[in-house]
Design a protein around this motif. Structure first.
Motif, PDB file in Angstrom:
ATOM      1  N   ARG A  62       0.860  -1.190   0.000  1.00 51.89           N
ATOM      2  CA  ARG A  62       0.000   0.000   0.000  1.00 51.89           C
ATOM      3  C   ARG A  62       0.895   1.238   0.000  1.00 51.89           C
ATOM      4  N   LEU A  63       0.329   2.379  -0.308  1.00 56.84           N
ATOM      5  CA  LEU A  63       1.089   3.621  -0.211  1.00 56.84           C
ATOM      6  C   LEU A  63       1.471   3.847   1.255  1.00 56.84           C
ATOM      7  N   ALA A  64       2.636   4.448   1.453  1.00 54.83           N
ATOM      8  CA  ALA A  64       3.168   4.551   2.811  1.00 54.83           C
ATOM      9  C   ALA A  64       2.438   5.590   3.655  1.00 54.83           C
ATOM     10  N   GLY A  65       1.570   6.361   3.052  1.00 54.92           N
ATOM     11  CA  GLY A  65       0.849   7.348   3.834  1.00 54.92           C
ATOM     12  C   GLY A  65       0.135   8.324   2.940  1.00 54.92           C
ATOM     13  N   SER A  66      -0.680   9.164   3.538  1.00 57.30           N
ATOM     14  CA  SER A  66      -1.444  10.104   2.714  1.00 57.30           C
ATOM     15  C   SER A  66      -0.524  11.141   2.080  1.00 57.30           C
ATOM     16  N   ALA A  67       0.643  11.346   2.666  1.00 58.99           N
ATOM     17  CA  ALA A  67       1.589  12.299   2.078  1.00 58.99           C
ATOM     18  C   ALA A  67       2.008  11.837   0.681  1.00 58.99           C
ATOM     19  N   VAL A  68       2.111  10.530   0.510  1.00 60.21           N
ATOM     20  CA  VAL A  68       2.496  10.003  -0.793  1.00 60.21           C
ATOM     21  C   VAL A  68       1.397  10.270  -1.816  1.00 60.21           C
ATOM     22  N   LEU A  69       0.161  10.092  -1.380  1.00 60.30           N
ATOM     23  CA  LEU A  69      -0.966  10.318  -2.277  1.00 60.30           C
ATOM     24  C   LEU A  69      -1.004  11.784  -2.725  1.00 60.30           C
ATOM     25  N   SER A  70      -0.826  12.679  -1.800  1.00 61.04           N
ATOM     26  CA  SER A  70      -0.898  14.090  -2.196  1.00 61.04           C
ATOM     27  C   SER A  70       0.331  14.483  -3.008  1.00 61.04           C
ATOM     28  N   PHE A  71       1.427  13.786  -2.771  1.00 60.27           N
ATOM     29  CA  PHE A  71       2.592  14.053  -3.610  1.00 60.27           C
ATOM     30  C   PHE A  71       2.331  13.588  -5.038  1.00 60.27           C
ATOM     31  N   LEU A  72       1.708  12.434  -5.189  1.00 61.86           N
ATOM     32  CA  LEU A  72       1.367  11.954  -6.530  1.00 61.86           C
ATOM     33  C   LEU A  72       0.480  12.971  -7.237  1.00 61.86           C
ATOM     34  N   ALA A  73      -0.438  13.538  -6.487  1.00 64.97           N
ATOM     35  CA  ALA A  73      -1.306  14.550  -7.085  1.00 64.97           C
ATOM     36  C   ALA A  73      -0.475  15.718  -7.586  1.00 64.97           C
ATOM     37  N   SER A  74       0.505  16.118  -6.799  1.00 64.57           N
ATOM     38  CA  SER A  74       1.268  17.290  -7.220  1.00 64.57           C
ATOM     39  C   SER A  74       2.205  16.935  -8.369  1.00 64.57           C
ATOM     40  N   LEU A  75       2.655  15.684  -8.406  1.00 66.57           N
ATOM     41  CA  LEU A  75       3.460  15.241  -9.555  1.00 66.57           C
ATOM     42  C   LEU A  75       2.609  15.275 -10.825  1.00 66.57           C
ATOM     43  N   GLN A  76       1.393  14.790 -10.717  1.00 69.93           N
ATOM     44  CA  GLN A  76       0.525  14.800 -11.893  1.00 69.93           C
ATOM     45  C   GLN A  76       0.209  16.228 -12.312  1.00 69.93           C
ATOM     46  N   GLY A  77       0.006  17.072 -11.329  1.00 75.08           N
ATOM     47  CA  GLY A  77      -0.245  18.473 -11.646  1.00 75.08           C
ATOM     48  C   GLY A  77       0.929  19.100 -12.359  1.00 75.08           C
ATOM     49  N   LEU A  78       2.128  18.813 -11.864  1.00 75.69           N
ATOM     50  CA  LEU A  78       3.318  19.357 -12.502  1.00 75.69           C
ATOM     51  C   LEU A  78       3.446  18.836 -13.928  1.00 75.69           C
ATOM     52  N   ALA A  79       3.240  17.546 -14.101  1.00 76.88           N
ATOM     53  CA  ALA A  79       3.366  16.958 -15.430  1.00 76.88           C
ATOM     54  C   ALA A  79       2.392  17.616 -16.399  1.00 76.88           C
ATOM     55  N   GLU A  80       1.187  17.856 -15.931  1.00 76.34           N
ATOM     56  CA  GLU A  80       0.202  18.465 -16.828  1.00 76.34           C
ATOM     57  C   GLU A  80       0.566  19.894 -17.194  1.00 76.34           C
ATOM     58  N   SER A  81       1.120  20.602 -16.224  1.00 77.90           N
ATOM     59  CA  SER A  81       1.432  21.998 -16.519  1.00 77.90           C
ATOM     60  C   SER A  81       2.725  22.150 -17.304  1.00 77.90           C
ATOM     61  N   GLN A  82       3.681  21.230 -17.104  1.00 80.97           N
ATOM     62  CA  GLN A  82       4.981  21.403 -17.741  1.00 80.97           C
ATOM     63  C   GLN A  82       5.155  20.583 -19.009  1.00 80.97           C
ATOM     64  N   LEU A  83       4.533  19.438 -19.066  1.00 76.29           N
ATOM     65  CA  LEU A  83       4.739  18.563 -20.217  1.00 76.29           C
ATOM     66  C   LEU A  83       3.519  18.590 -21.118  1.00 76.29           C
ATOM     67  N   ALA A  84       3.647  19.299 -22.183  1.00 83.13           N
ATOM     68  CA  ALA A  84       2.528  19.403 -23.114  1.00 83.13           C
ATOM     69  C   ALA A  84       2.082  18.021 -23.579  1.00 83.13           C
ATOM     70  N   GLU A  85       3.054  17.106 -23.643  1.00 86.47           N
ATOM     71  CA  GLU A  85       2.734  15.758 -24.112  1.00 86.47           C
ATOM     72  C   GLU A  85       1.674  15.090 -23.237  1.00 86.47           C
TER      73      GLU A  85
END
Lengths: 231, 231
Positions: free
Chosen positions: B74-97
């Motif tokens: 399982r994910l090690a904690g809710s911090a990991v989940l919110s980090f994944l969200a911010s990674l996805q957010g970054l990818a969407e904003s920075q990577l046009a692909e």
DNA sequence: ACAGTATTCAATTGTTCAATTGATTACAAT
DNA sequence: ATTGTAATCAATTGAACAATTGAATACTGT
């Protein structure tokens, strides 16, 4: 999730998978810098730093612009800054080593951590607190807390007489993992000043939407009373 | 920032530097799963998946527990989940692909994206909307939106008669990059239903602090009116 | 045009990483 | 005890990566 999309996410992970690149991003969080300055401050050869910067560029985490002979790199956008904040938050919550390392030799008794910046601002404006930005002058110029004085660590000793003994001194630098402010506070306390460290830096300001200013120091090298007061 | 601390941050980057591991994290964001299930769903050999999971474990991004013969990750904690969200957010904003790939074959006309979950919840409770969770039953059980019906994609066709033709149907799956709900909505529309896709998934719920429930489906395989109404 | 400088490119080295295979461990059921 | 199963470990392969070096490029100032 598709394999192709996962690969895109992993591009960002790859870019962050090298300590050197993380270091570069952290310096870039302080503001725009030319390649040579980044190489020097991160302790890499010029060619090596340049190549790492190109990797970050390929991942769209940084952008650059050419000015004369120099190429200035900067973070590609505020999204990158807030992502760095969340990466640091994750590291602190998941990696005991980070929290430990940070609090081992980067903490000073009485650190301000997670401080209310609005209240701090009020006290600065009221003259109850003198804010010191002990980063290099260029980083101060790129972005600093309103009312802060630029007091690069290597010039602190020479300018001690500028500082008040009756007001509290709060020093900050690049963030929780930067040693500059720690050293400054220890030095100030040895000299009998009432000093504390503010652990926050640009990465944390961005996360908490703290207001910042940019531009050169209001008192470049003058020997005047530097404590800013309300008009 | 110190080299040693940068190396700690880079540990997390390294863990995210492989598409396979990102994929695993995304599946784990849906809930706890045994190794074999993760290997199957991500299309890796068992040994390979196991090794990738150990890497994530070493980075403290996941945790595991043994239950009988199986090891559940399982994910090690809710911090990991919110980090994944911010990674996805970054990818969407920075990577046009990413944005392009997502909107190319993962968008349906009328997608609900960045919807107000409180309003959605109200409409579900009022019976104006039927919420369908088209992920596998285990993922529904781990965490789902309150009032949603578990309707795994492969069973949708057989259970069409359970669905109302007068209410709007909103289907969701693992998140914006998951194709299940897209397919479900297209299928439903072909059959004459009024259907839309909700792009959010568990990662987005965590980021927006949307209330969730866990547990098995309230109507396992029954042929009853499944639309939940206020008592 | 020329020299000088900041940066990047290209080729090389040793290192690290991902996937495969086959063997091994840990445990449950009988 | 024996058998079967889930997961991990260990050893191997080929690919990708980081750092170094030296050459090449792009631009400035004279």
């Amino acid at each position: 999730m598709d394999h192709a999309i996962a690969a895109q996410f992993a591009r960002l992970g790859k870019a962050l998978s090298s300590p050197q690149r993380v270091l570069l991003l952290d310096f870039l969080a302080q503001g725009e810098r030319p390649v040579e300055a980044l190489a020097t401050v991160s302790g890499m050869s010029l060619a090596n730093a340049s190549q790492h910067l190109r990797v970050l560029l390929a991942a769209h985490l940084v952008a650059n612009r050419k000015q004369g002979l120099q190429v200035h790199y900067r973070l590609a956008g505020s999204a990158v800054l807030s992502f760095l904040a969340s990466l640091q938050g994750l590291a602190e919550s998941q990696l005991a080593e980070v929290a430990q390392a940070a609090h081992a030799h980067l903490a000073v008794v009485g650190d301000l951590d997670g401080v209310d910046h609005r209240e701090l601002q009020r006290r600065v404006e009221a003259g109850e607190v003198v804010l010191l930005d002990v980063r290099p002058a260029e980083e101060y110029a790129a972005s600093h807390l309103p009312g802060a004085l630029s007091m690069p660590a290597d010039k602190l000793r020479r300018r001690l007489t500028d500082l008040p003994r009756n007001a509290e001194i709060v020093a900050y630098c690049r963030g929780p993992y930067c040693a500059l402010a720690v050293a400054a506070v220890e030095e100030l306390r040895r000299r009998g000043f009432q000093a504390r460290r503010l652990a926050d830096g640009p990465v944390q300001w961005a996360q908490r939407r703290v207001r910042t200013e940019s531009g050169p120091s209001p008192v470049p090298t003058n020997r005047r009373q530097p404590s800013p007061r309300k008009p």
